[in-house]
Each structure stands twice: as structure tokens, then as C-alpha cells.
Design an enzyme around this catalytic site. Structure first.
Site, PDB file in Angstrom:
ATOM      1  CE  LYS A 205      -2.894   3.229   1.040  1.00  0.00           C
ATOM      2  NZ  LYS A 205      -4.110   3.642   0.414  1.00  0.00           N
ATOM      3  CB  CYS A 259      -2.975   9.150   0.561  1.00  0.00           C
ATOM      4  SG  CYS A 259      -4.661   8.955   1.168  1.00  0.00           S
TER       5      CYS A 259
HETATM    6  N1  SAJ Z   1      -1.130  15.160  -8.286  1.00  0.00           N
HETATM    7  C1  SAJ Z   1      -0.172  15.799  -9.068  1.00  0.00           C
HETATM    8  N2  SAJ Z   1       0.175  15.238 -10.272  1.00  0.00           N
HETATM    9  C2  SAJ Z   1      -0.390  14.074 -10.709  1.00  0.00           C
HETATM   10  C3  SAJ Z   1      -1.344  13.431  -9.915  1.00  0.00           C
HETATM   11  C4  SAJ Z   1      -1.693  13.993  -8.700  1.00  0.00           C
HETATM   12  O1  SAJ Z   1       0.363  16.850  -8.700  1.00  0.00           O
HETATM   13  O2  SAJ Z   1      -0.024  13.633 -11.806  1.00  0.00           O
HETATM   14  C5  SAJ Z   1      -1.486  15.707  -6.967  1.00  0.00           C
HETATM   15  C6  SAJ Z   1      -2.977  15.995  -6.816  1.00  0.00           C
HETATM   16  O3  SAJ Z   1      -3.324  17.246  -7.355  1.00  0.00           O
HETATM   17  C7  SAJ Z   1      -3.133  15.949  -5.305  1.00  0.00           C
HETATM   18  C8  SAJ Z   1      -2.135  14.861  -4.899  1.00  0.00           C
HETATM   19  O4  SAJ Z   1      -1.240  14.719  -5.997  1.00  0.00           O
HETATM   20  O5  SAJ Z   1      -2.748  17.177  -4.700  1.00  0.00           O
HETATM   21  C9  SAJ Z   1      -2.768  13.528  -4.560  1.00  0.00           C
HETATM   22  O6  SAJ Z   1      -3.811  13.236  -5.450  1.00  0.00           O
HETATM   23  P1  SAJ Z   1      -4.039  11.790  -6.095  1.00  0.00           P
HETATM   24  O7  SAJ Z   1      -5.220  11.883  -6.975  1.00  0.00           O
HETATM   25  O8  SAJ Z   1      -2.785  11.299  -6.688  1.00  0.00           O
HETATM   26  O9  SAJ Z   1      -4.287  10.838  -4.866  1.00  0.00           O
HETATM   27  P2  SAJ Z   1      -5.244  10.812  -3.556  1.00  0.00           P
HETATM   28  O10 SAJ Z   1      -4.443  11.286  -2.396  1.00  0.00           O
HETATM   29  O11 SAJ Z   1      -6.539  11.476  -3.793  1.00  0.00           O
HETATM   30  O12 SAJ Z   1      -5.477   9.237  -3.447  1.00  0.00           O
HETATM   31  C10 SAJ Z   1      -4.343   8.371  -3.396  1.00  0.00           C
HETATM   32  C11 SAJ Z   1      -4.552   7.267  -4.441  1.00  0.00           C
HETATM   33  N3  SAJ Z   1      -3.320   6.499  -4.601  1.00  0.00           N
HETATM   34  C12 SAJ Z   1      -2.828   6.152  -5.808  1.00  0.00           C
HETATM   35  O13 SAJ Z   1      -3.327   6.503  -6.852  1.00  0.00           O
HETATM   36  C13 SAJ Z   1      -1.594   5.302  -5.836  1.00  0.00           C
HETATM   37  C14 SAJ Z   1      -5.711   6.384  -3.998  1.00  0.00           C
HETATM   38  O14 SAJ Z   1      -5.857   5.288  -4.884  1.00  0.00           O
HETATM   39  C15 SAJ Z   1      -5.458   5.853  -2.579  1.00  0.00           C
HETATM   40  O15 SAJ Z   1      -6.514   5.032  -2.116  1.00  0.00           O
HETATM   41  C16 SAJ Z   1      -5.373   7.055  -1.664  1.00  0.00           C
HETATM   42  O16 SAJ Z   1      -4.247   7.830  -2.084  1.00  0.00           O
HETATM   43  C17 SAJ Z   1      -5.180   6.548  -0.240  1.00  0.00           C
HETATM   44  O17 SAJ Z   1      -6.162   6.501   0.514  1.00  0.00           O
HETATM   45  O18 SAJ Z   1      -4.065   6.099   0.087  1.00  0.00           O
END
Ligand code: SAJ
Length: 429
Positions: A205, A259
Site C-alpha cells: 500500500k 495519503c
Molecule cells: N497530483 C499531481 N500530479 C499528478 C497526480 C496527482 O500533482 O499527476 C497531486 C494531486 O493534485 C493531489 C495529490 O497529488 O494534490 C494527490 O492526489 P491523487 O489523486 O494522486 O491521490 P489521492 O491522495 O486522492 O489518493 C491516493 C490514491 N493512490 C494512488 O493513486 C496510488 C488512492 O488510490 C489511494 O486510495 C489514496 O491515495 C489513499 O487513501 O491512500
């Protein structure tokens, strides 16, 4: 007696409890907060998630889901409690996991299964939860099953992903793993992968979120390089991703949510090895400073200016502000322009007037403004969140109110030529 007792009715526990209930299990949703329980009983859901209210209502109305603030005996106990991050020590606070374990002990019987879903540092299931549960006099693996089954759902798409994502189940032994597989198999449509090691499941995870955080850090560094060379990082990344084995993520103003900015620290909590991963965290945390540098490059000192920050949710089209880059940016601008250098102190002593706007956030503690008022008289505009609403902004409509404002589109969602035509100077990351 319920078949399943879900401990903790938050972002993960509530949809999980409703899911099992909607699949005909008899479920008790347990939460220590009387307020959460009361609101659920009144048909309200205490956080925003598309479709969740109807999903929970269906579960409650079917009679399969009950909520309460007392634990009951159950064949399956599923722990979905928070594991807060201590910013100073950069360690997980496992108090809620420990409390949940202690609450189960008096009710634990031979043949039960205990599942930990909360995100935890590697080793927690076996080293923290197991000794607490064994205070019951029963042994994990022999008398009761014990597994770690991490949640992996994306906020904003929780119900769909709960059902469709693959699940990893790590039991302390084969019997434990099989017991949990049988349960999740009832509603999970994705593949269920198993390991007979709970620590491996915890580790998996954390490396999933660490992969994403580290990849974003690489994208952020690429974005800075691209700006130095005067080219578009987004175009370069899109072209690079044409390669079948390249999958660069997108740059931005930093990484928010509960996360990605935290799990890399959990991963290293019980180890001395954290180099690249720690540096990636620093790169991502430094992106708000990078946005400020762009603004200062155009405006000089930000003291006495007005900066409109569009988007205080941590990512697009959600209302969640946890570890929001937009709010971090606001705080850092305020620290950058202390009151001493400020001829027109406003907003708590900062030399900069900061206006916040977000159509998805309803947090009353934030001083959010309507869009027109946030943009009015702004010297700098930062797009900090990729909400659909911002993509559709008509620059000609705001040109008069903002004058020659500098725009930093940290999510690269604006039509730059349209904004240039309207007279704005636009920087993208
Ligand atoms: N972000 C970027 N660039 C990207 C993708 C995201 O800057 O290319 C930023 C987003 O804007 C945000 C942050 O990263 O600020 C996190 O967003 P996210 O959509 O990547 O993830 P979370 O935190 O909403 O959810 C993540 C997910 N993990 C993965 O995709 C590996 C989700 O599947 C998990 O269940 C969740 O963490 C968790 O609960 O751990």
C-alpha cells in the site's frame, strides 16, 4: 449479533460498511463519535463524496446497516480508523488502531476474523495490533484470523473503486488470508491478490502511494527544467508518455491530500533507508515556493499586492482541503511578506492581500470569496486546483477587474493563447 462490525465510519469505513450491507451482510458501523452516529441516524453523511449519501441511505433503509457507538461481537471486525501523521516526528500516530484493538478484545471469539484496513507503517498489524488482540487469550492465526487489507480508493470515486479496484490481502497465515478473501470476494470485482505476510500488504500500500509521489516529484523537476529551456513541460511529458514504458505524472503546485504526502514517511518509519523518497517529498513541498518565485519574478516583492488563489481543495473537483497546496501557498506568501515590510497590512498582518476562492469547498473556517471579488484588483492569480470550473473561465470577462494581472497556471488547465489575447501574462508549470 452482527456479522460484520466496521470500526470507524470515515472516508473508508462508512462506504465499506454500506457496501457490505448493500451486499446483504448484517453490518454494525461503529464510531466513537456520538455526533457522527447521530448524523448518520438522521440520514446525513458527514463528508462529501459523490453518491455516498444515497448509498448509505439504501444500506440503512434495508435494515442491514445499523450504526452505533458501542462495539458488538461480530464474525468479522474491520478496522478503518484514522492513522494521523505527526508533522514534527514524521511518524504515524497509532493510538486509534490500538484503541480499536482494545475495543475488540472483550468480544473476540474463536473463529472470528480481524481485518486492519487503515494505512499503517510496515509491521503494525503483527507488532502493534496482534499483541493487543492476544490479550483476549486467543492466538492470531490459530484461534482467530488476522489480516491487513489496505484500502486503495480514490477520493471522489470511492464507491466505484471500492468495488472495481484490485485488493491485496496479507494474512498472518493461510487460514487468515482465506477467511478475508471469502469476505471481500462477495463484492470486489477487481482481482484479489494475496500474500501470507501482513507486513508485505502494508508495504505494498505504501509503495503504491510513494510511487505516485516520487513520480510527481520527477514531473515537477522536469517542469522546472522545461521552464528553464522555454518549452512546455506538459507537451514534453505527453510526448514522452507515448513510449510504451514511460508513464510520467503531471507537475503542479505540490502534492496534497491525506495519503501521498504522508505515506512515504510511514514507509520509512521503521527503517533507516529513505533517500530518494525523502528528496521527492522535499521537491514536491518546494513547489509552492516555486510558484512564489514566479510571482516575485514578475511583481517584485509581494508586499502590498493582491494575490487571488483559485482552488483550495487538494485536487480537482473535490471539496477536500487536507494538505491543500493552495492553502499552503497562501500561508507561505503570508510568511514571505511579513508585516514589517508591509505598507498596507491586511488579512492578519501579511503584507499581501490574499483572496481565496473554491467552488467545491464549503469549509466555514476559511474566508472564501466569490470569484468576482477574489479577482477584483488582483495583481497575481494562481490556479492552484484543476477544477473544471477554472478550465472554463472566460478571461475577457475578468480583464477589466484585474488589469494586467500575472497568472500562474500551476495545473496547466487554461487556454494560454486565449488568456494572452485577453492581455494576461500567463506562466504555466
Ligand atoms: N497530483 C499531481 N500530479 C499528478 C497526480 C496527482 O500533482 O499527476 C497531486 C494531486 O493534485 C493531489 C495529490 O497529488 O494534490 C494527490 O492526489 P491523487 O489523486 O494522486 O491521490 P489521492 O491522495 O486522492 O489518493 C491516493 C490514491 N493512490 C494512488 O493513486 C496510488 C488512492 O488510490 C489511494 O486510495 C489514496 O491515495 C489513499 O487513501 O491512500
Amino acid at each position: 449479533m452482527s456479522t460484520i462490525c466496521v470500526h470507524g465510519l470515515g472516508y473508508i469505513g462508512l462506504p465499506t460498511a454500506a457496501m457490505f450491507a448493500n451486499y446483504d451482510y448484517d453490518v454494525l458501523g461503529y464510531d466513537t463519535s456520538a455526533e457522527v452516529v447521530d448524523r448518520l441516524e438522521a440520514g446525513e453523511v458527514h463528508f462529501d463524496e459523490p453518491g455516498l449519501r444515497a448509498f448509505v441511505t439504501q444500506a440503512l433503509e434495508s435494515g442491514n446497516l445499523a450504526v452505533g457507538d458501542e462495539v458488538e461481537p461480530a464474525k468479522y471486525h474491520i478496522i478503518c480508523v484514522p492513522t494521523p501523521f505527526d508533522e514534527e516526528t514524521r511518524r504515524a500516530d497509532l493510538a486509534y488502531v490500538e484503541t480499536a484493538g482494545r475495543a475488540i478484545v472483550p468480544h473476540l471469539r474463536t473463529g472470528d476474523t480481524v481485518i486492519l484496513e487503515s494505512t499503517v507503517p510496515p509491521g503494525t498489524t503483527v507488532e502493534v495490533l496482534q499483541p493487543i488482540l492476544e490479550e483476549s487469550g486467543l492466538n492470531a492465526g490459530a484461534d482467530f484470523a488476522m489480516v491487513h487489507c489496505p484500502e486503495t480508493v480514490l477520493p471522489g470515486n470511492i464507491i466505484t473503486e471500492l468495488q472495481q479496484n484490485a485488493r491485496i490481502i496479507g494474512g498472518v497465515n493461510g487460514v487468515s488470508t482465506e477467511a478475508a478473501v471469502r469476505l471481500y470476494d462477495s463484492f470486489v470485482e477487481g482481482e484479489i491478490r494475496t500474500t501470507e505476510n501482513a507486513t508485505t500488504a502494508e508495504f505494498v500500500k505504501l509503495i503504491q502511494n510513494t510511487f505516485r509521489d516520487t513520480n510527481i516529484a520527477l514531473a515537477n523537476e522536469i517542469a522546472k527544467l522545461a521552464r528553464d529551456y522555454g518549452i512546455s513541460s506538459r507537451e514534453a511529458i505527453a510526448l514522452a508518455n507515448q513510449h510504451p514504458r514511460v508513464e510520467l505524472h503531471q507537475p503542479g503546485p505540490g502534492v496534497g491530500g491525506h495519503c501521498l504526502p504522508i505515506d512515504p514517511w510511514f514507509l520509512g518509519q521503521n527503517s533507516d533507508t529513505l533517500e530518494l523518497i525523502a528528496m521527492a517529498r522535499e521537491v514536491n513541498d518546494g513547489m509552492t515556493r516555486y510558484v512564489i518565485d514566479i510571482l516575485e519574478g514578475e511583481l517584485g516583492s509581494l508586499a502590498g499586492t493582491k494575490i487571488a488563489i483559485l482552488g483550495v481543495a487538494y485536487k480537482g473537483n473535490v471539496g477536500d482541503t487536507r494538505k491543500s497546496p493552495g492553502l499552503k501557498l497562501a500561508r507561505e506568501i503570508q510568511e514571505t511578506t511579513p508585516v514589517d515590510s508591509d505598507p498596507v497590512a491586511v488579512d492578519g498582518g501579511s503584507g499581501t492581500e490574499i483572496a481565496l476562492h473554491d467552488p467545491h469547498v464549503s469549509d466555514q473556517t476559511l474566508d472564501l470569496e466569490p470569484l468576482d471579488s477574489a479577482l477584483s484588483g488582483a495583481d497575481g492569480i494562481v490556479i492552484a486546483t484543476d477544477h473544471d470550473e477554472y478550465e472554463e473561465l472566460d478571461p475577457h470577462r475578468y480583464r477589466e477587474e484585474t488589469g494586467e494581472a500575472i497568472v500562474v497556471d500551476s495545473r496547466s488547465i487554461l487556454d494560454v493563447s486565449e488568456w494572452n489575447d485577453a492581455g494576461f501574462t500567463v506562466h504555466t508549470i
